[in-house]
Enzyme design. Structure first.
Site, PDB file in Angstrom:
ATOM      1  N   HIS A 270       4.635   3.028   7.784  1.00 16.60           N
ATOM      2  CA  HIS A 270       5.219   3.990   8.726  1.00 16.60           C
ATOM      3  C   HIS A 270       6.679   4.185   8.380  1.00 16.60           C
ATOM      4  O   HIS A 270       7.344   3.253   7.933  1.00 16.60           O
ATOM      5  CB  HIS A 270       5.087   3.479  10.168  1.00 16.60           C
ATOM      6  CG  HIS A 270       5.244   4.555  11.183  1.00 16.60           C
ATOM      7  ND1 HIS A 270       6.462   4.942  11.668  1.00 16.60           N
ATOM      8  CD2 HIS A 270       4.330   5.346  11.780  1.00 16.60           C
ATOM      9  CE1 HIS A 270       6.297   5.926  12.540  1.00 16.60           C
ATOM     10  NE2 HIS A 270       5.020   6.189  12.628  1.00 16.60           N
ATOM     11  N   ASP A 327      -3.216   5.708  12.994  1.00 15.81           N
ATOM     12  CA  ASP A 327      -4.365   6.393  12.381  1.00 15.81           C
ATOM     13  C   ASP A 327      -5.423   5.450  11.848  1.00 15.81           C
ATOM     14  O   ASP A 327      -6.480   5.893  11.405  1.00 15.81           O
ATOM     15  CB  ASP A 327      -3.857   7.270  11.228  1.00 15.81           C
ATOM     16  CG  ASP A 327      -2.987   8.393  11.759  1.00 15.81           C
ATOM     17  OD1 ASP A 327      -1.839   8.525  11.304  1.00 15.81           O
ATOM     18  OD2 ASP A 327      -3.438   9.087  12.681  1.00 15.81           O
TER      19      ASP A 327
HETATM   20  C1  SDX Z   1       1.871   9.244  11.341  1.00 12.23           C
HETATM   21  O1  SDX Z   1       6.720   9.633  11.918  1.00 12.23           O
HETATM   22  C2  SDX Z   1       5.839   9.413  12.800  1.00 12.23           C
HETATM   23  O2  SDX Z   1       6.126   8.969  13.913  1.00 12.23           O
HETATM   24  C3  SDX Z   1       4.413   9.777  12.384  1.00 12.23           C
HETATM   25  C4  SDX Z   1       3.329   9.346  13.367  1.00 12.23           C
HETATM   26  C5  SDX Z   1       3.396  10.127  14.647  1.00 12.23           C
HETATM   27  O3  SDX Z   1       2.865   9.641  15.662  1.00 12.23           O
HETATM   28  O4  SDX Z   1       3.866  11.303  14.602  1.00 12.23           O
HETATM   29  O5  SDX Z   1       3.464   7.954  13.664  1.00 12.23           O
HETATM   30  C6  SDX Z   1       1.941   9.595  12.783  1.00 12.23           C
HETATM   31  O6  SDX Z   1       2.112  10.098  10.517  1.00 12.23           O
HETATM   32  C7  SDX Z   1       1.569   7.814  10.960  1.00 12.23           C
HETATM   33  C8  SDX Z   1       1.588   7.625   9.411  1.00 12.23           C
HETATM   34  C9  SDX Z   1       0.230   8.080   8.876  1.00 12.23           C
HETATM   35  N1  SDX Z   1       0.247   8.090   7.388  1.00 12.23           N
HETATM   36  C10 SDX Z   1      -0.476   7.213   6.695  1.00 12.23           C
HETATM   37  O7  SDX Z   1      -1.098   6.267   7.175  1.00 12.23           O
HETATM   38  C11 SDX Z   1      -0.489   7.490   5.191  1.00 12.23           C
HETATM   39  C12 SDX Z   1      -0.299   6.166   4.440  1.00 12.23           C
HETATM   40  N2  SDX Z   1       1.055   5.730   4.698  1.00 12.23           N
HETATM   41  C13 SDX Z   1       2.056   6.059   3.710  1.00 12.23           C
HETATM   42  O8  SDX Z   1       1.849   7.294   3.064  1.00 12.23           O
HETATM   43  C14 SDX Z   1       3.463   5.744   4.173  1.00 12.23           C
HETATM   44  O9  SDX Z   1       3.441   4.525   4.779  1.00 12.23           O
HETATM   45  C15 SDX Z   1       4.207   6.707   5.050  1.00 12.23           C
HETATM   46  C16 SDX Z   1       4.176   8.092   4.517  1.00 12.23           C
HETATM   47  C17 SDX Z   1       3.674   6.680   6.428  1.00 12.23           C
HETATM   48  C18 SDX Z   1       5.641   6.218   5.025  1.00 12.23           C
HETATM   49  O10 SDX Z   1       6.023   6.274   3.665  1.00 12.23           O
HETATM   50  P1  SDX Z   1       7.395   5.686   3.227  1.00 12.23           P
HETATM   51  O11 SDX Z   1       8.471   6.334   3.996  1.00 12.23           O
HETATM   52  O12 SDX Z   1       7.493   5.693   1.729  1.00 12.23           O
HETATM   53  O13 SDX Z   1       7.260   4.195   3.731  1.00 12.23           O
HETATM   54  P2  SDX Z   1       8.285   3.086   3.406  1.00 12.23           P
HETATM   55  O14 SDX Z   1       9.599   3.647   2.988  1.00 12.23           O
HETATM   56  O15 SDX Z   1       8.255   2.142   4.550  1.00 12.23           O
HETATM   57  O16 SDX Z   1       7.601   2.385   2.129  1.00 12.23           O
HETATM   58  C19 SDX Z   1       8.128   1.135   1.732  1.00 12.23           C
HETATM   59  C20 SDX Z   1       7.390   0.798   0.459  1.00 12.23           C
HETATM   60  C21 SDX Z   1       7.426   1.925  -0.573  1.00 12.23           C
HETATM   61  O17 SDX Z   1       7.382   1.258  -1.839  1.00 12.23           O
HETATM   62  P3  SDX Z   1       8.815   1.119  -2.655  1.00 12.23           P
HETATM   63  O18 SDX Z   1       9.307   2.531  -2.858  1.00 12.23           O
HETATM   64  O19 SDX Z   1       9.706   0.288  -1.782  1.00 12.23           O
HETATM   65  O20 SDX Z   1       8.411   0.455  -3.957  1.00 12.23           O
HETATM   66  O21 SDX Z   1       5.990   0.590   0.759  1.00 12.23           O
HETATM   67  C22 SDX Z   1       5.201   1.478  -0.007  1.00 12.23           C
HETATM   68  C23 SDX Z   1       6.101   2.625  -0.422  1.00 12.23           C
HETATM   69  O22 SDX Z   1       5.645   3.150  -1.645  1.00 12.23           O
HETATM   70  N3  SDX Z   1       4.152   1.951   0.897  1.00 12.23           N
HETATM   71  C24 SDX Z   1       2.839   1.736   0.709  1.00 12.23           C
HETATM   72  C25 SDX Z   1       2.206   2.320   1.822  1.00 12.23           C
HETATM   73  N4  SDX Z   1       3.135   2.846   2.630  1.00 12.23           N
HETATM   74  C26 SDX Z   1       4.337   2.609   2.053  1.00 12.23           C
HETATM   75  N5  SDX Z   1       2.169   1.127  -0.286  1.00 12.23           N
HETATM   76  C27 SDX Z   1       0.804   1.100  -0.152  1.00 12.23           C
HETATM   77  N6  SDX Z   1       0.119   1.647   0.901  1.00 12.23           N
HETATM   78  C28 SDX Z   1       0.782   2.252   1.897  1.00 12.23           C
HETATM   79  N7  SDX Z   1       0.134   2.773   2.905  1.00 12.23           N
END
Ligand code: SDX
Length: 392
Positions: A270, A327
């Site tokens: 998130h 989700d």
């Molecule tokens: C919603 O914003 C909101 O409030 C949204 C929401 C709402 O109610 O409106 O809460 C609803 O959109 C929830 C999120 C749903 N999306 C997913 O579940 C899709 C899978 N999640 C990822 O795509 C991701 O976690 C995001 C898009 C949600 C956040 O992405 P970020 O901003 O890159 O997350 P981060 O900065 O915390 O990531 C830290 C690290 C990164 O690696 P590095 O760049 O540090 O090497 O963790 C990795 C990311 O690549 N990472 C994951 C991951 N999510 C983040 N690695 C593997 N699997 C994952 N799901």
């Protein structure tokens, strides 16, 4: 200045936005609407009470509640001519494409009576959008399966009405299962608002130009559709089906950790929560309740729970602070209820409409708000003289 983004409409120079609606502490895993904790609301309130809370700032008393329920109920039907829009879509059109189109088209039916500077008309637009989204959503589902549209039944509650419009048909009586209606109502509460997420920020930015609320909500629906946002609930089901069996989980967890592999665990991580999303806990409990009520043993739930256990013990996920989000379990519940995967994000949009419109209303009513104007850090080529084509 402070870098890439410097919005004006209520945004401070750090690119953040001021609002009284929703408070999130991502490090601790706290979500409150107007001071009330999300698990408290999910346990003790209902969706229309939460709508009242987000719009007016207070939970309604008995009289206000009855009035608000009546106000919403009186707006559930859509203009008969809006049915024509559905015929313009292919039967296999994604329902989110239909939602973008039909909600945007509401501008043509209701916009001319919407003076956004008139508080009363702003409220009527809010009621129309909250009330009509379930009707429009259920019509998108009926259109996709070739069944006749169902009209709302004003004797039913908000979630019950949605279920009867989705699953009722003219050939037989449809009895709404009260346990499923309660679960659906709770799921709507969990998705109602969530501070300045991508789709809410889209609605605010669109609204800051003075665009009508129906067009702004259509923009929010488009942003929510993305798999990184609201589209994740659909993507989680696809992922769980791909994993198929708990013995395949390690392979997928390894892919999610591989920097060269674009695969991410859907439903995990998130932008704000670096702890367990409080909504995911309630969603998991609701998942068990619904499967028990329907006497369903869904192997995908076993896969989801084992995936959560493994991921939460894995040092990559611990270090990156990746937890299940709202989700992760919702799709298993919707599947058990007989809702097709393509409709999962539509349900998210039905619920989030109150958050979008409450945030839009808060911005419009802020006398200091201006049109949003994101700034940029220019990284292109510096000025240079024109070169005629025979010299290039
Ligand atoms: C919603 O914003 C909101 O409030 C949204 C929401 C709402 O109610 O409106 O809460 C609803 O959109 C929830 C999120 C749903 N999306 C997913 O579940 C899709 C899978 N999640 C990822 O795509 C991701 O976690 C995001 C898009 C949600 C956040 O992405 P970020 O901003 O890159 O997350 P981060 O900065 O915390 O990531 C830290 C690290 C990164 O690696 P590095 O760049 O540090 O090497 O963790 C990795 C990311 O690549 N990472 C994951 C991951 N999510 C983040 N690695 C593997 N699997 C994952 N799901």
């Amino acid at each position: 200045e402070t870098g890439f983004f410097t919005y004006d409409p209520g945004f401070t120079s750090t690119g953040s936005c001021q609002s009284e609606l929703t408070y999130i502490d991502g490090d601790v895993g706290i979500l409150r609407h107007r001071g009330y904790a999300i698990d408290d609301l999910a346990e003790n309130s209902d969706f229309l009470e939460v709508c009242h809370l987000l719009l007016y700032g207070e939970l309604p008393n008995a009289t206000q509640k009855a009035q608000f329920e009546n106000d919403i109920t009186m707006h559930t039907m859509v203009h008969e001519q809006m049915r024509n829009f559905y015929n313009g879509f292919r039967r296999d059109a994604h329902p989110m494409a239909i939602m973008c189109g039909v909600v945007g088209a509401m501008s043509a039916f209701y916009h001319d009576s919407t003076d956004i500077n008139d508080p009363q008309q702003r409220l009527i637009s809010a009621y129309r959008l909250i009330a009509k989204m379930p009707t429009i959503a259920a019509m998108a589902y009926k259109y996709s399966i070739g069944q006749p549209f169902r009209y709302p039944n004003n004797k039913l509650g908000f979630a019950e009405n949605f279920l009867q419009m989705m699953f009722g048909n003219p050939c037989e009586e449809y009895e709404v299962n009260p346990v499923l209606a309660k679960a659906m109502d709770r799921i709507l509460i969990l998705h109602a608002d969530h501070e300045q997420n991508a789709s809410t920020s889209t609605v605010r930015l669109a609204g800051s130009s003075g665009a009508n609320p129906f067009a702004c909500i259509a923009a929010g629906i488009a942003s929510l559709w993305g798999p990184a946002h609201g589209g994740a609930n659909e993507a989680v089901l696809v992922m769980l089906n791909e994993i198929g069996d708990v013995k395949n989980i390690p392979e997928f967890v390894a892919k999610a950790k591989d920097k060269n592999d674009p695969f991410r665990l859907m439903g995990f991580g998130h932008r704000v929560y670096k702890n367990y999303d409080p909504r995911a806990k309630v969603m998991q409990e609701t998942c068990h309740e619904v499967l028990k009520e329907l006497n369903i043993k869904d192997p995908l739930l076993d896969v989801a729970q084992e995936l959560e256990r493994i991921a939460r013990e894995d040092e990559y996920f611990i270090e990156k602070k990746l937890y299940p989000n709202v989700d992760f379990y919702s799709g298993i519940i919707f599947k058990a209820m007989g809702i097709p995967v393509s409709m999962f994000t539509v349900l998210f949009a039905v619920a989030r409409t109150v958050g979008w419109i409450a945030q839009w209303k808060e911005m419009i009513e802020d006398p200091s708000q201006k049109i949003g104007r994101p700034r940029q850090l220019f990284t292109g080529v510096a000025e240079r003289p024109f070169v005629p084509v025979d010299k290039r």
